[in-house]
Design an enzyme around this catalytic site. Structure first.
Site, PDB file in Angstrom:
ATOM      1  N   HIS A 138       0.814  -1.218   0.000  1.00 22.81           N
ATOM      2  CA  HIS A 138       0.000   0.000   0.000  1.00 22.81           C
ATOM      3  C   HIS A 138       0.846   1.266   0.000  1.00 22.81           C
ATOM      4  O   HIS A 138       0.330   2.352  -0.273  1.00 22.81           O
ATOM      5  CB  HIS A 138      -0.979   0.004   1.185  1.00 22.81           C
ATOM      6  CG  HIS A 138      -0.357   0.229   2.524  1.00 22.81           C
ATOM      7  ND1 HIS A 138      -0.023  -0.792   3.372  1.00 22.81           N
ATOM      8  CD2 HIS A 138      -0.013   1.369   3.178  1.00 22.81           C
ATOM      9  CE1 HIS A 138       0.485  -0.295   4.483  1.00 22.81           C
ATOM     10  NE2 HIS A 138       0.506   1.016   4.390  1.00 22.81           N
ATOM     11  N   ASP A 168       0.245  -7.680   1.357  1.00 25.88           N
ATOM     12  CA  ASP A 168       0.676  -6.293   1.555  1.00 25.88           C
ATOM     13  C   ASP A 168       2.197  -6.167   1.592  1.00 25.88           C
ATOM     14  O   ASP A 168       2.748  -5.390   2.370  1.00 25.88           O
ATOM     15  CB  ASP A 168       0.070  -5.684   2.823  1.00 25.88           C
ATOM     16  CG  ASP A 168       0.195  -4.162   2.848  1.00 25.88           C
ATOM     17  OD1 ASP A 168       0.213  -3.554   1.769  1.00 25.88           O
ATOM     18  OD2 ASP A 168       0.306  -3.592   3.952  1.00 25.88           O
ATOM     19  N   SER A 242       4.663   2.551   7.916  1.00 23.47           N
ATOM     20  CA  SER A 242       4.365   1.411   7.048  1.00 23.47           C
ATOM     21  C   SER A 242       5.556   1.053   6.177  1.00 23.47           C
ATOM     22  O   SER A 242       6.144   1.911   5.522  1.00 23.47           O
ATOM     23  CB  SER A 242       3.165   1.726   6.154  1.00 23.47           C
ATOM     24  OG  SER A 242       1.976   1.670   6.872  1.00 23.47           O
TER      25      SER A 242
END
Length: 497
Positions: A138, A168, A242
């Site tokens: 993402h 992911d 992230s």
């Protein structure tokens, strides 16, 4: 606390992190009161003359050994940060944004030009000395361009080698040599309660280091990705973290920080990391094959009841259906069997078993322990390829080099003539792999490929053979037909590396 509902929200146009907003249950706290009698209120309490008026104890003082212990733990965290921070990178996502001017009436008018604008931020870490970098899918999905900044502030243009939305995980590449890669630890070996360290760029603040413990393992059913087996930690993770590493005290990667559960939008001690065993498999598969190969047993699974549906077995996962000729059927497994162990590891949840099967390389023989009619049994299964078997079910063939399932078709002669084709034979796209080259090129199910890299495609076999020989660094061109409500459109795209 428990989650009553979990919602996923992607951070784009600001800090590019993957955020889970969880509605957390309210905690009711009762206050204790000491009632006072009327007499006590009316008359002041008397103290013996020889007693002090205060009963407070002296503040306890930390001993030298206490301080030395704290300093030794601090040294461990400093060592982890020193070893790892040079391998953690800052990733900027850039997208083409149209520019506007205002007309004579003051209304915005598009100029036709676009400029690259920062639309997201994230983290990543170096895994090879020649420029391969790991991050979250993402963080890079949908980017027109990527920029990577190293710890020493060098900046590089980057490209996404491969993405895997199902876990992911994404692999990014920069043209650099002599980099400092991080090493991996076995995420199965880390225990709940162990210290972990997170490094990343929360809210764009590069090289931020936080610490916490492993709160739980094997978190699944959250609804973020298809295959979930998260490590939960209370290390402070915020938007922008992230893609950064979660490290053990040896400065080895045990996971990739991926999501948080929060009501405020920031860290509330509920953070989730993709375990290194998942990350390594996906990374190696992408770098070696350009796609993620997933294992397949062909069975439908169901949760086991608390009382035990099969011979009193109170753990494991029940087999709901076994199709003929599937790997499970060939190994002798039947509907109603309860799988207790897979590849030597106990099975305690359906989601974790699905993930374990998907992360088994196709062609691998694995031991399975199961219960049937109250007795334990063992079998050896040869895991098949998920994409190949999906292609068979759809009536086509898999073309892993481009990440698509295709079949041979024949176009209507009138349609072929109207759009200027001499031949009615073509190749239809039945499905595209998420994050694969075909999807990145804009192909969708239902498209027709008529030409690849200058050669006419007259059958699915033609496409498979041509794709196996392509040099994707040259961005080979693809001519595509797309039909919508009886209208046929032609277009050209490219399959980038």
């Amino acid at each position: 606390m428990s989650f009553s509902k979990v919602q996923a929200r992607s951070f784009r146009g600001g800090v590019g992190s993957f955020l889970v907003r969880a509605a957390l249950a309210a905690v009711m706290v009762e206050a204790w009161c000491l009632p006072l009698s009327a007499t006590a209120l009316a008359q002041p309490a008397t103290q013996p003359a020889n007693q002090p008026t205060s009963t407070l104890q002296a503040t306890p003082q930390a001993t030298k050994s206490d301080i030395d212990f704290a300093r030794s733990l601090s040294r461990v965290f400093r060592t982890v940060a020193t070893k790892a921070e040079g391998s953690v990178v800052h990733i900027t996502q850039l997208n083409k944004v149209p520019t506007y001017t205002r007309d004579v009436f003051g209304f915005p008018t598009r100029t036709g030009e676009s400029r690259l604008t920062q639309t997201g931020l994230g983290s990543g870490f170096i895994v090879t000395d020649d420029g391969y970098i790991l991050t979250n899918n993402h963080v890079v999905a949908g980017a027109d361009a990527l920029k990577v900044r190293l710890f020493d502030q060098q900046e590089f243009a980057a490209r996404a080698v491969g993405r895997d939305p199902a876990t992911d995980v994404a692999v990014v590449k920069i043209d650099a040599k002599g980099l400092r890669p991080l090493t991996f630890a076995d995420s199965d070996a880390i225990d709940v309660g162990e210290w972990v360290v997170a490094i990343g760029s929360p809210r764009g603040l590069e090289s931020s280091v936080t610490a916490g413990i492993v709160s739980a393992k094997g978190r699944a059913g959250i609804g973020l990705v298809d295959y979930e087996d998260f490590i939960q930690t209370d290390a402070a993770i915020n938007p922008g973290n992230s893609g950064g590493p979660l490290l053990n005290l040896d400065a080895q990667v045990v996971g990739i920080n991926s999501a948080i559960a929060s009501r405020s939008g920031g860290s509330e001690g509920l953070s989730f990391a993709i375990p290194s065993k998942v990350v390594q498999y996906v990374m190696e598969s992408i770098i070696k094959n350009g796609r993620v190969s997933r294992g397949w047993l062909g069975v439908s699974l169901a949760e086991q009841s608390a009382t035990g549906d099969q011979g009193g077995a109170k753990r494991g996962v029940k087999i709901a259906e076994v199709p003929p000729d599937s790997p499970a059927a060939q190994a002798g497994l039947k509907e109603g069997d309860v799988i207790l162990a897979y590849r030597g590891r106990p099975v305690d949840a359906l989601d974790r078993l699905r993930t374990a099967i998907a992360l088994t390389p196709p062609g691998t023989s694995v031991p399975v322990e199961f219960v049937r009619d109250g007795s334990k049994r063992n079998a050896e299964l040869k895991v098949a390829d998920q994409t190949t078997n999906m292609a068979k079910a759809l009536g086509g063939i898999a073309v892993p080099e481009i990440g698509a399932i295709v079949k041979s078709v024949e176009l209507d002669r009138r349609v072929a003539r109207r759009i200027g084709l001499r031949d009615t034979k073509a190749v239809q796209v039945l499905d595209v792999t998420k994050g694969g080259r075909a999807e990145r090129a804009g192909l969708i199910a239902g498209d027709y490929v008529v030409n690849l890299d200058g050669d006419a495609m007259r059958s699915a076999d033609d496409l498979a053979k041509a794709a196996a020989k392509l040099d994707f660094s040259r961005s080979p061109r693809v001519d595509v037909l797309r039909e919508s409500r009886g209208i046929w459109n032609q277009g050209t795209t490219s399959l980038d590396d």
